[in-house]
Motif scaffolding. Structure first.
Motif, PDB file in Angstrom:
ATOM      1  N   UNK A 169       0.852  -1.138   0.172  1.00  0.00           N
ATOM      2  CA  UNK A 169       0.044   0.041   0.050  1.00  0.00           C
ATOM      3  C   UNK A 169       0.813   1.227  -0.107  1.00  0.00           C
ATOM      4  N   UNK A 170       0.161   2.317  -0.647  1.00  0.00           N
ATOM      5  CA  UNK A 170       1.176   3.419  -0.494  1.00  0.00           C
ATOM      6  C   UNK A 170       0.709   4.043   0.860  1.00  0.00           C
ATOM      7  N   UNK A 171       1.610   5.009   1.232  1.00  0.00           N
ATOM      8  CA  UNK A 171       2.845   5.664   0.976  1.00  0.00           C
ATOM      9  C   UNK A 171       4.176   4.418   0.785  1.00  0.00           C
ATOM     10  N   UNK A 172       4.984   4.542  -0.083  1.00  0.00           N
ATOM     11  CA  UNK A 172       5.967   3.394  -0.414  1.00  0.00           C
ATOM     12  C   UNK A 172       7.269   4.383  -0.771  1.00  0.00           C
ATOM     13  N   UNK A 173       8.359   3.934  -0.291  1.00  0.00           N
ATOM     14  CA  UNK A 173       9.849   4.417  -1.125  1.00  0.00           C
ATOM     15  C   UNK A 173      10.256   3.323  -1.981  1.00  0.00           C
ATOM     16  N   UNK A 174      10.556   3.616  -3.063  1.00  0.00           N
ATOM     17  CA  UNK A 174      10.972   2.653  -4.163  1.00  0.00           C
ATOM     18  C   UNK A 174      12.401   2.863  -4.832  1.00  0.00           C
ATOM     19  N   UNK A 175      13.316   2.221  -4.750  1.00  0.00           N
ATOM     20  CA  UNK A 175      14.602   2.596  -5.507  1.00  0.00           C
ATOM     21  C   UNK A 175      14.621   1.913  -6.776  1.00  0.00           C
ATOM     22  N   UNK A 176      14.971   2.638  -7.841  1.00  0.00           N
ATOM     23  CA  UNK A 176      14.626   2.240  -9.168  1.00  0.00           C
ATOM     24  C   UNK A 176      16.038   1.817  -9.890  1.00  0.00           C
ATOM     25  N   UNK A 177      15.718   1.024 -10.942  1.00  0.00           N
ATOM     26  CA  UNK A 177      16.898   0.460 -11.728  1.00  0.00           C
ATOM     27  C   UNK A 177      16.400   0.334 -13.144  1.00  0.00           C
ATOM     28  N   UNK A 178      17.377  -0.083 -13.933  1.00  0.00           N
ATOM     29  CA  UNK A 178      16.740  -0.363 -15.427  1.00  0.00           C
ATOM     30  C   UNK A 178      15.515  -1.046 -15.482  1.00  0.00           C
ATOM     31  N   UNK A 179      14.805  -0.902 -16.564  1.00  0.00           N
ATOM     32  CA  UNK A 179      13.557  -1.459 -16.675  1.00  0.00           C
ATOM     33  C   UNK A 179      12.337  -0.643 -16.184  1.00  0.00           C
ATOM     34  N   UNK A 180      12.703   0.147 -15.175  1.00  0.00           N
ATOM     35  CA  UNK A 180      11.436   0.764 -14.672  1.00  0.00           C
ATOM     36  C   UNK A 180      10.675   1.978 -15.563  1.00  0.00           C
ATOM     37  N   UNK A 181      11.525   2.591 -16.699  1.00  0.00           N
ATOM     38  CA  UNK A 181      10.896   3.504 -17.608  1.00  0.00           C
ATOM     39  C   UNK A 181      11.764   3.423 -18.539  1.00  0.00           C
ATOM     40  N   UNK A 182      10.996   4.277 -19.764  1.00  0.00           N
ATOM     41  CA  UNK A 182      11.702   4.334 -21.130  1.00  0.00           C
ATOM     42  C   UNK A 182      12.676   5.440 -21.111  1.00  0.00           C
ATOM     43  N   UNK A 183      13.639   5.576 -22.032  1.00  0.00           N
ATOM     44  CA  UNK A 183      14.541   6.577 -21.879  1.00  0.00           C
ATOM     45  C   UNK A 183      13.997   7.735 -22.882  1.00  0.00           C
ATOM     46  N   UNK A 184      14.247   8.800 -22.285  1.00  0.00           N
ATOM     47  CA  UNK A 184      13.972  10.144 -23.065  1.00  0.00           C
ATOM     48  C   UNK A 184      15.054  11.303 -22.830  1.00  0.00           C
ATOM     49  N   UNK A 185      15.084  11.985 -23.858  1.00  0.00           N
ATOM     50  CA  UNK A 185      16.082  13.187 -23.378  1.00  0.00           C
ATOM     51  C   UNK A 185      15.098  14.410 -23.393  1.00  0.00           C
ATOM     52  N   UNK A 186      15.973  15.657 -22.565  1.00  0.00           N
ATOM     53  CA  UNK A 186      15.185  16.854 -22.153  1.00  0.00           C
ATOM     54  C   UNK A 186      15.236  17.486 -23.815  1.00  0.00           C
ATOM     55  N   UNK A 187      14.125  18.225 -23.900  1.00  0.00           N
ATOM     56  CA  UNK A 187      13.659  18.891 -25.178  1.00  0.00           C
ATOM     57  C   UNK A 187      14.020  20.470 -24.930  1.00  0.00           C
ATOM     58  N   UNK A 188      14.151  21.208 -26.078  1.00  0.00           N
ATOM     59  CA  UNK A 188      14.248  22.718 -25.902  1.00  0.00           C
ATOM     60  C   UNK A 188      12.986  23.413 -24.982  1.00  0.00           C
ATOM     61  N   UNK A 189      11.949  23.033 -25.201  1.00  0.00           N
ATOM     62  CA  UNK A 189      10.691  23.442 -24.687  1.00  0.00           C
ATOM     63  C   UNK A 189      10.997  23.191 -22.921  1.00  0.00           C
ATOM     64  N   UNK A 190      11.205  22.126 -22.510  1.00  0.00           N
ATOM     65  CA  UNK A 190      11.548  21.557 -21.266  1.00  0.00           C
ATOM     66  C   UNK A 190      12.559  22.437 -20.710  1.00  0.00           C
ATOM     67  N   UNK A 191      13.806  22.671 -21.308  1.00  0.00           N
ATOM     68  CA  UNK A 191      14.737  23.522 -20.922  1.00  0.00           C
ATOM     69  C   UNK A 191      14.264  24.769 -20.607  1.00  0.00           C
ATOM     70  N   UNK A 192      13.491  25.383 -21.659  1.00  0.00           N
ATOM     71  CA  UNK A 192      12.972  26.882 -21.262  1.00  0.00           C
ATOM     72  C   UNK A 192      11.914  26.950 -20.045  1.00  0.00           C
TER      73      UNK A 192
END
Ligand code: FAD
Ligand code: AMP
Lengths: 247, 325
Positions: A169-192
């Motif tokens: 049940x929440x709340x919980x602390x989770x430590x993450x590694x490979x597999x948890x999310x898809x890769x992405x890179x920051x874009x210009x809009x995000x940087x602004x």
């Protein structure tokens, strides 16, 4: 659902470690600082995915560090996140760091706290568990997949020689590694956008450190490799037996 | 005042690295003039527990609750606290591994005790309680002083060679009252390879990289591993491409291992790969490119085509084993 993502600043993996002050400190001149890869690629991105999916309402970032970590937390905000908090303290003591984060997290109330499986500077992998203990909540480590359904988290995590699926049940602390999310890179809009996202600076709630780093040491230089002819594997076996004494 | 050790087991068999932890605790206890108490959780036979005496434990505290056969980190931490209180322990030893990281930091927080994660040395008590650990993924070591009254140490597996001696530990049951919170995390499904030595405990490891070209060639790695009695590992791109299961992937984003022998086949030796294996005592590099960075980090190198070298090496090991029976 409110998510807190713990972000730590670390030297880029390719950084050469140089000691100073009689080996009591690391010379950080010329160091390239980056977001700890587990925090960035997995914890933060998963939090953003959960927000985009409508599961999470708020994604907040927290880091413990002095003003020099701000470029890195800004970089994290450029990927996403509604606001960031910097606890203005320098600490190499994991208990102290976890305590600072916990004090803030308690006051703000989060359903999910995500951190990396370890920071690649001190390679402890202990801050998340300490944080869970301080918050009196569950902890699941080394996650490779995180799903949230209402107030239940379903987490795949690494175990020795395999994988296990846990729920809690929440709340919980989770430590993450490979597999948890898809890769992405920051874009210009995000940087602004990151420039206008709030970055709060808070003073730490005092607590004594329980460990101290006295000194550092560099590993001895390798003696140099011994080449063995590819046609003579008996010679290699002989060396492994008589010289290295490993077989 | 004993030194307390948390013991891990797999279905009742004490893990080798836990014998290492008991032996490490015995070293500390000897220096402090005290004894070692091992804490065993869940279902383990008496004979198996008594054998902890062969590595220096005088006493075993056994919490028999069968729920503890699964990792329930909060329950484990509660049990450690109960045992530490019973024995008045000032030093607590666990392992720097997946389970250790889920349990030990909780113990340290509960006791407000300093923690060293990944100890590589015995404490030096001349300047306090100073322990060496690897930092920056093996590129440096730090000497950490624990300043609190109670010290908690997570030992890095495969750091000290085991030395078995005579001895038998006495076994005492320990009753611990658990709360609901102690079992908040429910285990739904476990997928585990059975019967293999876990990579983190293996003394010999044969590891393949992209130079192995494809999963169809892994038989060559497995044959050598089998002949040596070694575990198998791989580089990250190999796991990413699903040539090998994820748990075999070593390096910065995978497992960290410190075997006595690491044989790297068709692996270039990127810094992120070395981060997981540079604690290995002896490294053999097999690569067709003499410029591969791994040659700078290895002890023995063979330059050539792995597809040809592996069968030769396997045959040489076989010959050696037969003549050393
Ligand atoms: C943040 C980050 C984290 C990372 N984490 C990890 C990690 O945890 N683990 C990891 O391994 N990598 C990791 N990487 C990737 C790492 O940088 C390398 O890309 C990776 O280790 C390369 O894998 P490889 O050596 O198998 O493949 P390659 O680099 O492609 O090397 C293949 C090698 O095989 C040799 N070869 C080819 N054919 C033969 C043959 N027939 N016989 C003998 N040798 C042959 C080649 O000469 C070459 O040296 C990470 C990267 C980043 C950026
Ligand atoms: N100074 C810090 N500020 C914020 N989060 C941190 C800090 N140090 C560690 N963490 C978090 O805790 C995780 C584990 O770190 P560690 O226990 O230091 O290896 C990291 O991946 C981060 O998510």
């Amino acid at each position: 659902m409110k998510i807190l993502v713990c972000i730590s600043q670390v030297p880029d993996t390719s950084t050469k470690i140089i000691l100073k002050d009689n080996d009591t400190a690391i010379n950080s001149q010329g160091t390239t600082w980056v977001i700890n890869p587990y925090d960035e690629w997995y914890a933060l991105i998963r939090a953003l995915e959960l927000k985009e999916a409508g599961t999470a309402t708020d994604v907040h970032l927290i880091t413990v560090g002095k003003a020099d970590v701000e470029p890195v937390i800004r970089k994290a905000l450029a990927l996403g996140g509604d606001e960031a908090v910097r606890i203005d303290a320098e600490s190499n003591d994991p208990y102290q760091t976890a305590h600072y984060i916990a004090e803030y997290a308690k006051s703000a109330g989060y359903d999910l706290v995500l951190c990396g499986k370890e920071s690649i500077d001190y390679n402890n992998g202990t801050a998340g568990t300490m944080l869970a203990e301080l918050l009196d909540v569950d902890y699941i480590g080394f996650a490779t997949n995180i799903q949230i359904d209402g107030t239940t988290a379903t987490v795949k995590r690494e175990i020795e020689g395999g994988e296990e699926t846990d729920t809690c049940s929440l709340p919980v602390v989770i430590s993450c590694q490979k597999g948890v999310a898809e890769a992405r890179i920051p874009n210009m809009r995000g940087i602004m956008a990151a420039r206008t996202r709030p970055l709060k600076v808070l003073a730490p709630t005092a607590v004594d450190a329980v460990t101290a780093i006295l000194s550092y040491e560099l590993p001895p230089a390798k003696a140099g490799i011994k080449l063995v002819s590819p046609d003579d594997m008996d010679a290699l076996v002989e060396l492994l037996h008589n010289e290295a004494k490993v077989i | 005042m004993s030194v307390l050790v948390l013991v891990e087991h797999t279905e009742g068999n004490v893990k080798k690295k836990s014998f290492e932890a008991v032996q490490y605790a015995a070293g500390i206890a000897k220096a402090q003039g005290t004894s070692v108490t091992a804490l065993v959780l869940g279902t383990v036979a008496d004979a198996e527990m008594a054998a902890l005496g062969q590595y220096g434990a005088q006493k075993v505290l056994h919490v028999t609750d069968a729920r503890l056969n699964e990792l329930h980190a909060r329950a484990y931490a509660s049990a450690v606290i109960a045992a530490a209180q019973k024995d008045g322990s000032k030093v607590i030893i666990t392992l720097h591994d997946i389970n250790g990281r889920a349990v030990t930091p909780r113990v340290a927080v509960k006791l407000k005790a300093g923690l060293v994660a990944g100890a590589l040395s015995y404490p030096d008590t001349a300047k306090g309680f100073v322990i060496k650990k690897a930092v920056f993924s093996g590129k440096a070591f730090a000497y950490l002083n624990i300043t609190s009254d109670i010290k908690v140490v997570m030992l890095m597996p495969n750091t000290f060679q085991l030395q078995q001696a005579d001895g038998s530990a006495t076994i005492e049951k320990l009753d611990v009252t658990f709360g609901d919170k102690d079992f908040g995390v429910k285990v739904k499904e476990v997928n585990k390879v059975k019967g293999e030595v876990p990579l983190s405990e293996a003394e010999l490891v044969v590891s393949g990289g992209r130079g192995m070209k494809g999963p169809e060639n892994w038989g060559l790695i497995e044959d050598l591993a089998k002949e040596l009695g070694a575990a198998t590992a791989c580089s990250r791109p190999v796991a990413d491409a699903h040539w090998r299961p994820h748990h075999e992937h070593v390096g910065q984003t995978g497992g960290t291992i410190r075997p006595n022998l690491y044989i790297a086949v068709g692996i270039s030796g990127a810094i992120q790969h070395l981060a997981g294996v540079n604690g290995s005592k002896t490294i053999v590099v097999i690569n067709k490119d003499p410029e591969a960075p791994f040659f700078k980090a290895g002890n023995y190198g063979v330059i050539g085509d792995a597809m040809e070298i592996l069968p030769r090496l396997t045959a040489a090991v076989k010959k050696f084993k037969e003549s050393h029976k």
